[in-house]
Design an enzyme around this catalytic site. Structure first.
Site, PDB file in Angstrom:
ATOM      1  N   GLY A   1       4.030 -29.784  85.173  1.00 54.95           N
ATOM      2  CA  GLY A   1       3.382 -30.641  86.159  1.00 54.95           C
ATOM      3  C   GLY A   1       2.890 -31.903  85.495  1.00 54.95           C
ATOM      4  O   GLY A   1       3.310 -32.256  84.397  1.00 54.95           O
ATOM      5  N   HIS A  45       4.880 -28.343  78.851  1.00 51.05           N
ATOM      6  CA  HIS A  45       5.658 -29.545  79.097  1.00 51.05           C
ATOM      7  C   HIS A  45       4.761 -30.728  78.730  1.00 51.05           C
ATOM      8  O   HIS A  45       3.640 -30.842  79.236  1.00 51.05           O
ATOM      9  CB  HIS A  45       6.086 -29.632  80.561  1.00 51.05           C
ATOM     10  CG  HIS A  45       7.171 -28.665  80.893  1.00 51.05           C
ATOM     11  ND1 HIS A  45       6.932 -27.334  81.116  1.00 51.05           N
ATOM     12  CD2 HIS A  45       8.496 -28.858  81.025  1.00 51.05           C
ATOM     13  CE1 HIS A  45       8.076 -26.735  81.370  1.00 51.05           C
ATOM     14  NE2 HIS A  45       9.040 -27.630  81.326  1.00 51.05           N
ATOM     15  N   GLU A 102       7.112 -35.951  78.132  1.00 48.78           N
ATOM     16  CA  GLU A 102       8.288 -36.309  78.936  1.00 48.78           C
ATOM     17  C   GLU A 102       7.936 -37.501  79.829  1.00 48.78           C
ATOM     18  O   GLU A 102       8.563 -38.543  79.768  1.00 48.78           O
ATOM     19  CB  GLU A 102       8.750 -35.142  79.799  1.00 48.78           C
ATOM     20  CG  GLU A 102       9.969 -35.500  80.634  1.00 48.78           C
ATOM     21  CD  GLU A 102      10.423 -34.381  81.561  1.00 48.78           C
ATOM     22  OE1 GLU A 102      11.603 -34.382  81.909  1.00 48.78           O
ATOM     23  OE2 GLU A 102       9.598 -33.529  81.937  1.00 48.78           O
TER      24      GLU A 102
END
Length: 190
Positions: free
Chosen positions: A81, A111, A114
């Site tokens: 997210g 994550h 990115e």
């Protein structure tokens, strides 16, 4: 199937007739993975449960499910997210879940790097004890953070097609995965 009183399932709360709980889903998936492995013994399937940044209220439930099914094919916890963690307080329920998993030797993926810059990789490592970074392409913009990742043997999970489609890597750029390979080889030869 045994009912787990710690299961938090918003769908169950919205639809009291629904009887399927998250632990039931895990058991169904695990059975399917085991059946697949029995049919194709060279293929091994393991699962990673994913927390979602805007849903901090279920992260500890996900962590508890990771522990409950640790010996049944679950190998880690992840978070995906929005990487722009505005405050540590907003991230605290996720931090707590990841610390719970670290305490119980459950692997941790986040994550980071990115959509946001290299600092999001640092935060994933420092706040979430991430061993594995999903994508992390922007870590290459900060040499000291990248070197830190190399020295820690941080694993970068990459999805080249996805990164082009999301725009995190421009199609005219050399994909960061090439730099990861070159950096890892260089680090190994030192």
């Amino acid at each position: 199937m045994a009912e787990n009183k710690d299961d938090l399932n918003p769908l169950v709360e919205e639809n009291p007739k629904e009887r399927l709980k998250p632990s039931d889903v895990v058991q169904i998936v695990n059975r399917a993975c085991q059946e697949g492995e029995a049919l194709w013994p060279t293929i091994k399937v393991r699962t990673i449960f994913c927390c979602i940044v805007p849903l901090p209220m279920i992260s500890m439930d996900i962590a508890r499910l990771c522990l409950e099914f640790k010996n049944d094919g679950v190998v880690g916890i992840d978070i995906a997210g929005d990487e722009n963690y505005k405050t540590q307080a907003a991230l605290q329920p996720h931090i707590d879940a990841f610390q719970f998993c670290k305490k119980h030797n459950i692997h941790r993926t986040a994550h980071a790097g990115e959509a946001e810059g290299a600092d999001s990789v640092n935060k994933a490592i420092d706040l979430l004890s991430a061993e594995r970074i999903g994508h992390g392409y922007h870590v290459l913009q900060n040499e000291s953070i990248y070197k830190r990742c190399l020295s820690r043997h941080t694993h970068f999970e990459c999805c080249p097609i996805s990164s082009y489609r999301t725009g995190s890597v421009k199609t005219k750029e050399i994909h960061p995965i090439i730099q990861y390979v070159l950096g890892a080889l260089s680090h190994m030869n030192k």
